[in-house]
Design a protein around this motif. Structure first.
Motif, PDB file in Angstrom:
ATOM      1  N   PHE A   1      55.402 -55.222 -39.438  1.00  0.00           N
ATOM      2  CA  PHE A   1      55.532 -56.629 -39.080  1.00  0.00           C
ATOM      3  C   PHE A   1      56.677 -56.692 -38.074  1.00  0.00           C
ATOM      4  O   PHE A   1      57.749 -56.142 -38.317  1.00  0.00           O
ATOM      5  N   ALA A   2      56.442 -57.323 -36.930  1.00  0.00           N
ATOM      6  CA  ALA A   2      57.480 -57.371 -35.891  1.00  0.00           C
ATOM      7  C   ALA A   2      57.526 -58.746 -35.256  1.00  0.00           C
ATOM      8  O   ALA A   2      56.534 -59.483 -35.261  1.00  0.00           O
ATOM      9  N   TRP A   3      58.696 -59.088 -34.717  1.00  0.00           N
ATOM     10  CA  TRP A   3      58.866 -60.331 -33.977  1.00  0.00           C
ATOM     11  C   TRP A   3      59.670 -60.052 -32.722  1.00  0.00           C
ATOM     12  O   TRP A   3      60.462 -59.117 -32.673  1.00  0.00           O
ATOM     13  N   SER A   4      59.424 -60.866 -31.701  1.00  0.00           N
ATOM     14  CA  SER A   4      60.114 -60.673 -30.429  1.00  0.00           C
ATOM     15  C   SER A   4      59.997 -61.942 -29.587  1.00  0.00           C
ATOM     16  O   SER A   4      58.996 -62.658 -29.665  1.00  0.00           O
ATOM     17  N   SER A   5      61.000 -62.185 -28.777  1.00  0.00           N
ATOM     18  CA  SER A   5      60.972 -63.330 -27.871  1.00  0.00           C
ATOM     19  C   SER A   5      59.975 -63.140 -26.735  1.00  0.00           C
ATOM     20  O   SER A   5      59.627 -64.098 -26.056  1.00  0.00           O
ATOM     21  N   GLU A   6      59.540 -61.908 -26.526  1.00  0.00           N
ATOM     22  CA  GLU A   6      58.501 -61.614 -25.544  1.00  0.00           C
ATOM     23  C   GLU A   6      57.548 -60.593 -26.148  1.00  0.00           C
ATOM     24  O   GLU A   6      57.967 -59.698 -26.877  1.00  0.00           O
ATOM     25  N   ILE A   7      56.275 -60.708 -25.817  1.00  0.00           N
ATOM     26  CA  ILE A   7      55.269 -59.804 -26.367  1.00  0.00           C
ATOM     27  C   ILE A   7      55.565 -58.353 -26.016  1.00  0.00           C
ATOM     28  O   ILE A   7      55.330 -57.448 -26.812  1.00  0.00           O
ATOM     29  N   LYS A   8      56.137 -58.114 -24.852  1.00  0.00           N
ATOM     30  CA  LYS A   8      56.398 -56.723 -24.464  1.00  0.00           C
ATOM     31  C   LYS A   8      57.384 -56.022 -25.385  1.00  0.00           C
ATOM     32  O   LYS A   8      57.466 -54.806 -25.388  1.00  0.00           O
ATOM     33  N   GLY A   9      58.102 -56.775 -26.209  1.00  0.00           N
ATOM     34  CA  GLY A   9      58.968 -56.172 -27.212  1.00  0.00           C
ATOM     35  C   GLY A   9      58.198 -55.360 -28.247  1.00  0.00           C
ATOM     36  O   GLY A   9      58.758 -54.512 -28.922  1.00  0.00           O
ATOM     37  N   PHE A  10      56.886 -55.615 -28.364  1.00  0.00           N
ATOM     38  CA  PHE A  10      56.047 -54.881 -29.315  1.00  0.00           C
ATOM     39  C   PHE A  10      55.555 -53.544 -28.754  1.00  0.00           C
ATOM     40  O   PHE A  10      55.061 -52.707 -29.493  1.00  0.00           O
ATOM     41  N   PHE A  11      55.647 -53.356 -27.465  1.00  0.00           N
ATOM     42  CA  PHE A  11      55.070 -52.174 -26.826  1.00  0.00           C
ATOM     43  C   PHE A  11      55.736 -50.871 -27.253  1.00  0.00           C
ATOM     44  O   PHE A  11      55.199 -49.794 -27.007  1.00  0.00           O
ATOM     45  N   VAL A  12      56.896 -50.925 -27.871  1.00  0.00           N
ATOM     46  CA  VAL A  12      57.584 -49.707 -28.312  1.00  0.00           C
ATOM     47  C   VAL A  12      56.956 -49.112 -29.569  1.00  0.00           C
ATOM     48  O   VAL A  12      57.240 -47.970 -29.916  1.00  0.00           O
ATOM     49  N   PHE A  13      56.098 -49.867 -30.236  1.00  0.00           N
ATOM     50  CA  PHE A  13      55.473 -49.382 -31.462  1.00  0.00           C
ATOM     51  C   PHE A  13      54.159 -48.688 -31.139  1.00  0.00           C
ATOM     52  O   PHE A  13      53.258 -49.297 -30.565  1.00  0.00           O
ATOM     53  N   GLU A  14      54.048 -47.431 -31.510  1.00  0.00           N
ATOM     54  CA  GLU A  14      52.861 -46.628 -31.209  1.00  0.00           C
ATOM     55  C   GLU A  14      51.595 -47.274 -31.748  1.00  0.00           C
ATOM     56  O   GLU A  14      50.539 -47.199 -31.122  1.00  0.00           O
ATOM     57  N   ASP A  15      51.680 -47.889 -32.916  1.00  0.00           N
ATOM     58  CA  ASP A  15      50.503 -48.456 -33.563  1.00  0.00           C
ATOM     59  C   ASP A  15      50.194 -49.879 -33.128  1.00  0.00           C
ATOM     60  O   ASP A  15      49.266 -50.493 -33.664  1.00  0.00           O
ATOM     61  N   PHE A  16      50.953 -50.420 -32.170  1.00  0.00           N
ATOM     62  CA  PHE A  16      50.693 -51.787 -31.726  1.00  0.00           C
ATOM     63  C   PHE A  16      49.360 -51.853 -30.993  1.00  0.00           C
ATOM     64  O   PHE A  16      49.145 -51.165 -29.995  1.00  0.00           O
ATOM     65  N   ASN A  17      48.463 -52.679 -31.490  1.00  0.00           N
ATOM     66  CA  ASN A  17      47.150 -52.876 -30.882  1.00  0.00           C
ATOM     67  C   ASN A  17      47.240 -54.047 -29.904  1.00  0.00           C
ATOM     68  O   ASN A  17      47.513 -55.170 -30.316  1.00  0.00           O
ATOM     69  N   LYS A  18      47.002 -53.788 -28.629  1.00  0.00           N
ATOM     70  CA  LYS A  18      47.153 -54.817 -27.594  1.00  0.00           C
ATOM     71  C   LYS A  18      45.909 -55.683 -27.428  1.00  0.00           C
ATOM     72  O   LYS A  18      45.790 -56.421 -26.468  1.00  0.00           O
ATOM     73  N   THR A  19      44.994 -55.628 -28.374  1.00  0.00           N
ATOM     74  CA  THR A  19      43.768 -56.415 -28.306  1.00  0.00           C
ATOM     75  C   THR A  19      43.972 -57.748 -29.029  1.00  0.00           C
ATOM     76  O   THR A  19      44.524 -57.793 -30.120  1.00  0.00           O
ATOM     77  N   LEU A  20      43.504 -58.839 -28.389  1.00  0.00           N
ATOM     78  CA  LEU A  20      43.574 -60.146 -29.031  1.00  0.00           C
ATOM     79  C   LEU A  20      42.565 -60.221 -30.151  1.00  0.00           C
ATOM     80  O   LEU A  20      41.473 -59.734 -30.059  1.00  0.00           O
TER      81      LEU A  20
END
Length: 166
Positions: free
Chosen positions: A147-166
């Protein structure tokens, strides 16, 4: 854009390295300040900011409750007084209203633009807050074990398992 970021991983300890990389992505200017990253093994959280407005450092801590805020609030003392408690700073007032079970009532009184995260270390509870108009966005995701939060979506890009699909 300056902001806050953090994450919790299910089943494995949170580490500060991933959060440092996420904050790098939020730091658009070299002169942005960065508060020390908080990591207790359950969550990792931090903030990058221009150092001009808002709190000088974070997290603000009271009674094992941690608070990160980016943005500005213009009427903290008045909003707190309307609920019969004092608030010297916005993070202190957020924590106090949360402790008293008055967080929604307090936020109805607040005037400003901000994103905030509260972490109750004892209850292992995370509360994410954005101003009512969404002027200071705060995104979150819950995917494949984190579970992650960020002021910008690109803050999630550091997580290998982050799925960039809506």
């Amino acid at each position: 854009m300056p902001g806050i970021a953090g994450y919790h991983t299910h089943g494995k300890p949170a580490d500060s390295l991933s959060l440092e990389r996420a904050l790098d992505l939020l730091s658009h200017e070299r002169w942005y300040s960065r508060d020390p990253v908080f990591c207790d093994g359950v969550i990792a959280a931090g903030r990058t900011h221009p150092g001009v407005i808002g709190e000088k450092s974070s997290p603000f801590v009271s009674h094992d409750i941690f608070c990160w805020v980016e943005g500005e609030v213009y009427n903290t003392p008045e909003a707190a007084a309307s609920l019969s408690f004092s608030g010297d700073s916005f993070p202190a007032a957020l924590i106090e209203s949360y402790r008293r079970g008055m967080l929604p009532a307090f936020l109805k009184q607040v005037d400003g633009y901000f994103a905030a995260a509260l972490y109750d270390q004892e209850k292992k509870r995370i509360i994410l807050i954005s101003d009512r108009y969404g002027l200071k966005p705060l995104y979150y995701t819950c995917q494949q074990g984190f579970f992650a939060w960020s002021s910008e979506i690109k803050g999630f890009f550091v997580f290998e398992d982050f799925n960039k699909t809506l």
